[in-house]
Design a protein around this motif. Structure first.
Motif, PDB file in Angstrom:
ATOM      1  N   LEU A  98      25.036  82.369  44.955  1.00 23.80           N
ATOM      2  CA  LEU A  98      24.061  82.015  45.781  1.00 23.80           C
ATOM      3  C   LEU A  98      23.164  80.783  45.098  1.00 23.80           C
ATOM      4  CD1 LEU A  98      22.271  82.168  48.459  1.00 23.80           C
ATOM      5  CD2 LEU A  98      20.988  83.946  47.555  1.00 23.80           C
ATOM      6  N   ASN A 102      23.594  75.817  45.367  1.00 21.51           N
ATOM      7  CA  ASN A 102      22.604  75.162  45.878  1.00 21.51           C
ATOM      8  C   ASN A 102      22.515  74.088  44.952  1.00 21.51           C
ATOM      9  OD1 ASN A 102      20.877  76.466  48.458  1.00 21.51           O
ATOM     10  ND2 ASN A 102      21.741  77.997  47.289  1.00 21.51           N
ATOM     11  N   ARG A 103      21.827  72.916  45.361  1.00 21.22           N
ATOM     12  CA  ARG A 103      21.390  71.950  44.747  1.00 21.22           C
ATOM     13  C   ARG A 103      20.175  71.390  44.929  1.00 21.22           C
ATOM     14  NH1 ARG A 103      25.569  73.157  43.153  1.00 21.22           N
ATOM     15  NH2 ARG A 103      27.586  72.180  42.800  1.00 21.22           N
ATOM     16  N   MET A 104      19.079  71.597  43.993  1.00 21.40           N
ATOM     17  CA  MET A 104      17.788  71.001  43.953  1.00 21.40           C
ATOM     18  C   MET A 104      16.935  70.400  43.071  1.00 21.40           C
ATOM     19  SD  MET A 104      16.347  74.478  46.449  1.00 21.40           S
ATOM     20  CE  MET A 104      17.292  75.858  45.726  1.00 21.40           C
ATOM     21  N   ARG A 108      11.714  71.950  43.957  1.00 13.40           N
ATOM     22  CA  ARG A 108      12.254  72.952  45.018  1.00 13.40           C
ATOM     23  C   ARG A 108      12.809  74.056  44.566  1.00 13.40           C
ATOM     24  NH1 ARG A 108      15.575  70.741  48.997  1.00 13.40           N
ATOM     25  NH2 ARG A 108      14.964  72.247  50.318  1.00 13.40           N
ATOM     26  N   SER A 143      22.771  66.052  45.046  1.00  9.74           N
ATOM     27  CA  SER A 143      23.442  64.930  45.104  1.00  9.74           C
ATOM     28  C   SER A 143      23.191  64.132  46.511  1.00  9.74           C
ATOM     29  CB  SER A 143      25.055  64.933  45.075  1.00  9.74           C
ATOM     30  OG  SER A 143      25.643  66.030  45.996  1.00  9.74           O
ATOM     31  N   LYS A 145      24.271  62.657  49.909  1.00 12.22           N
ATOM     32  CA  LYS A 145      25.212  62.927  51.086  1.00 12.22           C
ATOM     33  C   LYS A 145      25.128  61.870  51.975  1.00 12.22           C
ATOM     34  CE  LYS A 145      24.787  67.623  50.318  1.00 12.22           C
ATOM     35  NZ  LYS A 145      24.596  69.020  51.120  1.00 12.22           N
ATOM     36  N   GLY A 146      23.964  61.260  52.132  1.00 11.01           N
ATOM     37  CA  GLY A 146      23.709  60.389  53.376  1.00 11.01           C
ATOM     38  C   GLY A 146      23.671  61.209  54.618  1.00 11.01           C
ATOM     39  N   ARG A 147      23.786  60.372  55.838  1.00 12.63           N
ATOM     40  CA  ARG A 147      23.666  60.903  57.139  1.00 12.63           C
ATOM     41  C   ARG A 147      25.046  61.784  57.695  1.00 12.63           C
ATOM     42  NH1 ARG A 147      18.347  61.236  59.224  1.00 12.63           N
ATOM     43  NH2 ARG A 147      18.879  62.771  60.960  1.00 12.63           N
TER      44      ARG A 147
ATOM     45  N   ARG B 137      24.688  73.908  57.302  1.00 20.21           N
ATOM     46  CA  ARG B 137      23.780  73.771  56.345  1.00 20.21           C
ATOM     47  C   ARG B 137      24.113  72.821  55.152  1.00 20.21           C
ATOM     48  NH1 ARG B 137      21.310  78.787  54.830  1.00 20.21           N
ATOM     49  NH2 ARG B 137      19.606  78.515  56.449  1.00 20.21           N
ATOM     50  N   PHE B 140      23.127  68.772  55.053  1.00 25.56           N
ATOM     51  CA  PHE B 140      21.901  68.138  55.091  1.00 25.56           C
ATOM     52  C   PHE B 140      21.678  67.717  53.654  1.00 25.56           C
ATOM     53  CE2 PHE B 140      20.933  70.998  58.672  1.00 25.56           C
ATOM     54  CZ  PHE B 140      20.545  69.963  59.443  1.00 25.56           C
ATOM     55  N   ASP B 141      21.017  66.416  53.857  1.00 29.83           N
ATOM     56  CA  ASP B 141      20.590  65.596  52.796  1.00 29.83           C
ATOM     57  C   ASP B 141      18.914  65.060  52.840  1.00 29.83           C
ATOM     58  OD1 ASP B 141      20.513  63.895  50.359  1.00 29.83           O
ATOM     59  OD2 ASP B 141      21.361  62.376  51.446  1.00 29.83           O
ATOM     60  N   PRO B 143      19.549  68.362  50.297  1.00 33.06           N
ATOM     61  CA  PRO B 143      20.032  69.800  50.544  1.00 33.06           C
ATOM     62  C   PRO B 143      19.036  70.729  50.785  1.00 33.06           C
ATOM     63  CG  PRO B 143      20.413  69.044  48.366  1.00 33.06           C
ATOM     64  CD  PRO B 143      19.830  67.999  48.860  1.00 33.06           C
ATOM     65  N   ALA B 144      19.183  71.709  51.633  1.00 34.86           N
ATOM     66  CA  ALA B 144      18.478  72.912  52.144  1.00 34.86           C
ATOM     67  C   ALA B 144      19.055  74.161  51.252  1.00 34.86           C
ATOM     68  CB  ALA B 144      18.457  73.128  53.389  1.00 34.86           C
ATOM     69  N   LYS B 145      17.840  74.967  51.015  1.00 39.20           N
ATOM     70  CA  LYS B 145      18.039  76.056  50.228  1.00 39.20           C
ATOM     71  C   LYS B 145      18.905  77.188  51.041  1.00 39.20           C
ATOM     72  CE  LYS B 145      15.108  79.052  49.493  1.00 39.20           C
ATOM     73  NZ  LYS B 145      14.268  80.257  49.119  1.00 39.20           N
ATOM     74  N   GLY B 146      19.981  77.824  50.367  1.00 39.54           N
ATOM     75  CA  GLY B 146      20.509  79.103  51.220  1.00 39.54           C
ATOM     76  C   GLY B 146      21.838  78.961  51.019  1.00 39.54           C
ATOM     77  N   LYS B 279       7.538  67.677  53.547  1.00 39.22           N
ATOM     78  CA  LYS B 279       7.198  68.940  53.297  1.00 39.22           C
ATOM     79  C   LYS B 279       6.227  69.415  54.539  1.00 39.22           C
ATOM     80  CE  LYS B 279       5.830  69.960  48.461  1.00 39.22           C
ATOM     81  NZ  LYS B 279       5.009  69.261  47.545  1.00 39.22           N
ATOM     82  N   PRO B 386      21.768  65.924  62.746  1.00 44.88           N
ATOM     83  CA  PRO B 386      20.465  65.797  63.534  1.00 44.88           C
ATOM     84  C   PRO B 386      19.327  66.039  62.599  1.00 44.88           C
ATOM     85  CG  PRO B 386      21.563  67.936  63.605  1.00 44.88           C
ATOM     86  CD  PRO B 386      22.492  67.100  62.825  1.00 44.88           C
ATOM     87  N   GLY B 387      18.151  65.864  63.395  1.00 46.77           N
ATOM     88  CA  GLY B 387      16.792  65.817  62.659  1.00 46.77           C
ATOM     89  C   GLY B 387      17.140  66.833  61.236  1.00 46.77           C
ATOM     90  N   TRP B 388      16.550  66.328  60.056  1.00 48.78           N
ATOM     91  CA  TRP B 388      16.478  66.836  59.127  1.00 48.78           C
ATOM     92  C   TRP B 388      15.183  68.018  59.200  1.00 48.78           C
ATOM     93  CZ3 TRP B 388      12.911  68.153  55.539  1.00 48.78           C
ATOM     94  CH2 TRP B 388      13.285  69.005  54.194  1.00 48.78           C
ATOM     95  N   PRO B 390      13.429  71.593  56.817  1.00 47.01           N
ATOM     96  CA  PRO B 390      13.566  71.971  55.413  1.00 47.01           C
ATOM     97  C   PRO B 390      14.434  73.271  55.081  1.00 47.01           C
ATOM     98  CG  PRO B 390      11.125  72.076  56.380  1.00 47.01           C
ATOM     99  CD  PRO B 390      12.089  71.640  57.391  1.00 47.01           C
TER     100      PRO B 390
END
Lengths: 161, 406
Positions: A98, A102-104, A108, A143, A145-147, B137, B140-141, B143-146, B279, B386-388, B390
């Motif tokens: 887990l 993840n990358r934060m 975060r 990192s 990633k863009g859109r 998930r 996303f950029d 990145p989102a946790k999970g 945020k 689509p829309g970012w 959190p």
């Protein structure tokens, strides 16, 4: 007289025998008791359970924290400063998988730790918190990633009908 | 487990010295303490999953499919994603399993055994789309946790059970009922018995739909353990987390259910659009209800090489939460032009729909086939993310496969 001497001898042997029997009984009770402590379900005597469930403890312990190609084999974490602090604090409840996916950034990762402390029973990390966050930010940073990313790792194959 | 074996070994050796001989098979004594099935290191064997499924997490178990594995019209267990929030219940006794309906908005709480539920209420079967709110998930950029789901956290199996509505009517619901919330037998990761891994729910409208089931069968057999055996709430078209596994209790609430992962940021998105990385205060996060329109090209597998002049048959599924898919298109020129696909009606409401098309390529080269579904409200899948948000939910961007023509 001789009769009484025989009787005495007999008594002496008798009391010795009782002592031996009593000691033996205590020893057996003791052994059974100790066995119960080790195996309350008496699983050793349960022949329905397969004999193949062998738990080879020493071999596992030898390799327990083995590092191969810069990876901590047991968890998959990158070998770097703070590795064992992360292993010891971050893999008790959830899998290392887990964390690794993840990358934060620092803010975060810290927020994730706070959330775990507030809602998931994570303990106060004390001075280990900095070590853990530094390890995570250094080895698992975000990192760009863009859109939408380019399709990567395409496995090409001949499509037959 | 190591410590336990050490104690066992130490005690065994003291037993051996007391008896004066070695206990020959002492080290192979079976360990009856942990359920053996859950120690199995091979999740594919343990959960009867195909080896091409991708394990994202093993504590708790999370596993996803790949697009080409989801080609079946009805998803079999071997290709069904696993999303667990806690640990799988360890000792399930079906003969003692009960479901209790309680909460502020029931007249009198009532408890049913599993066999009562099966015999007392009429049974129904529906094919229902279950997609994880966080499917996609990973794109996303920032990145989102999970768990970093790609595209494989979706399934559409047949579920058999009784209508939640029938049971709620039998119990008797007060006029102030707003929401239902489930409680289940899974175990919190910290093993704290006072914590629930997840306890979500749905508003009464959703709870009372024909297709909202208390299910005990999946694809005609007992629900597999990791998918909620012996009883699961099924609410198709909504984030799959509404479909609570190992169901023991449903509370009928006079307010929005406030169980674990109903509050804070879990399964919520910003009520108003936000910039990437923003945020968002908790009070500005809204609960996800119906899932957005989406589709997957399940044939061919990405990476197909075909000969010049050959036509390519493509197919897949499209779904739209509470709505229906009314149009399915594909593009081989990155969205400059779109062609229509044939798209079937759903077998029932909330089931995914199958599409197919025959693609002609004008010349040799590298192509991407993109698929785009449109729902009955006229909303289409975006080609970009689509829309970012959190927590990285609701990525319904177009799916695409790579094709080479030579």
């Amino acid at each position: 007289m001789g009769d009484s001497k025989n009787k005495k001898e007999h008594l002496k042997f008798g009391s010795q025998r009782i002592l031996i029997i009593v000691s033996a009984v205590f020893l057996i009770i003791g052994v059974i008791g100790i066995y119960f402590m080790a195996d309350p379900n008496l699983s050793f005597f349960n022949s329905e359970k397969p004999d193949t469930e062998i738990v080879d403890v020493p071999k596992e312990e030898d390799d327990f924290d083995k590092i191969e190609n810069g990876i901590h084999v047991r968890t998959g974490f990158v070998e770097a400063e703070g590795l064992m602090t992360v292993v010891n604090n971050c893999t008790n409840c959830h899998s290392a998988k887990l964390v690794i996916q993840n990358r934060m950034n620092k803010e975060r990762w810290l927020a994730a730790i706070r959330w775990m402390q507030e809602t998931q029973n994570l303990w106060d990390l004390g001075p280990n918190e900095d070590i853990i966050v530094n390890y995570l930010v250094t080895n698992y940073p975000p990192s760009k990633k863009g859109r939408r990313e380019t399709l990567a790792n395409v496995e090409w194959y001949e499509l037959k009908d | 487990m190591h410590r336990r074996n050490f104690v066992k070994k130490a005690v065994l050796s003291s037993m051996a010295s007391a008896i004066g001989i070695d206990i020959v098979f002492g080290t192979t004594m079976p360990d009856g303490y942990l359920p053996l099935a859950l120690q199995d290191p091979d999740p594919f064997e343990m959960f009867k999953k195909d080896k091409q499924m991708v394990v994202l997490n093993d504590k708790p178990w999370n596993m996803e499919a790949q697009a080409h594995l989801l080609d079946d019209k009805i998803t079999p267990n071997k290709y069904m994603f696993i999303r667990n929030n806690g640990l799988i219940p360890e000792a399930i006794d079906v003969s003692k399993w009960t479901l209790t309906i309680d909460g502020e908005s029931v007249g009198q709480p009532k408890t049913y055994t599993l066999s009562e539920l099966k015999s007392k209420f009429k049974q129904h079967t529906y094919q229902l789309t279950l997609e994880c709110g966080g499917n996609g998930r990973s794109e996303f950029d920032p990145p989102a946790k999970g768990n970093q789901w790609t595209i494989g956290a979706v399934s559409c199996a047949n579920w058999t059970g009784i209508r939640l509505r029938d049971v709620l009517e039998d119990v008797g619901i007060k006029g102030d009922a707003v929401y239902i919330g489930y409680h289940a037998a899974d175990i919190h990761l910290s093993r704290d018995p006072n914590k629930e891994p997840i306890s979500r729910g749905a508003p009464m409208d959703k709870a009372l739909q024909d297709e909202t089931l208390l299910a005990f069968q999946m694809n005609g057999a007992d629900i597999p353990l990791t998918h909620g055996y012996p009883l699961r709430l099924i609410a198709g078209g909504w984030p799959a987390s509404v479909s609570g596994k190992w169901l023991q209790r449903i509370s009928v609430r006079n307010k929005v259910h406030d169980g674990e992962k109903m509050t804070g940021t879990a399964y919520r998105v910003p009520c108003k659009p936000v910039a990437p990385g923003a945020k968002v205060p908790e009070e500005e996060m809204c609960i996800i209800e119906s899932m957005p329109v989406k589709s997957l090209i399940t044939y061919p597998k990405s990476g197909a090489m075909i000969a010049k002049g050959k036509k390519l048959n493509i197919r897949g599924h499209a779904w739209a939460g509470e709505l229906e898919v009314t149009k399915m298109e594909y593009s081989i020129d990155f969205g400059s032009t779109w062609q229509r696909c044939r798209v079937e009606k759903p077998v029932n409401r909330l089931a995914w729909q199958h599409f197919s098309a025959t693609v002609d390529f004008p010349q040799e080269g590298y192509y991407e086939v993109w698929g785009r579904a449109t729902d009955s409200n006229g909303k289409s899948q975006p080609m970009l993310l689509p829309g970012w948000n959190p927590k990285g939910y609701l990525n319904n961007a177009c799916h695409r496969i790579a094709v080479k023509v030579s």
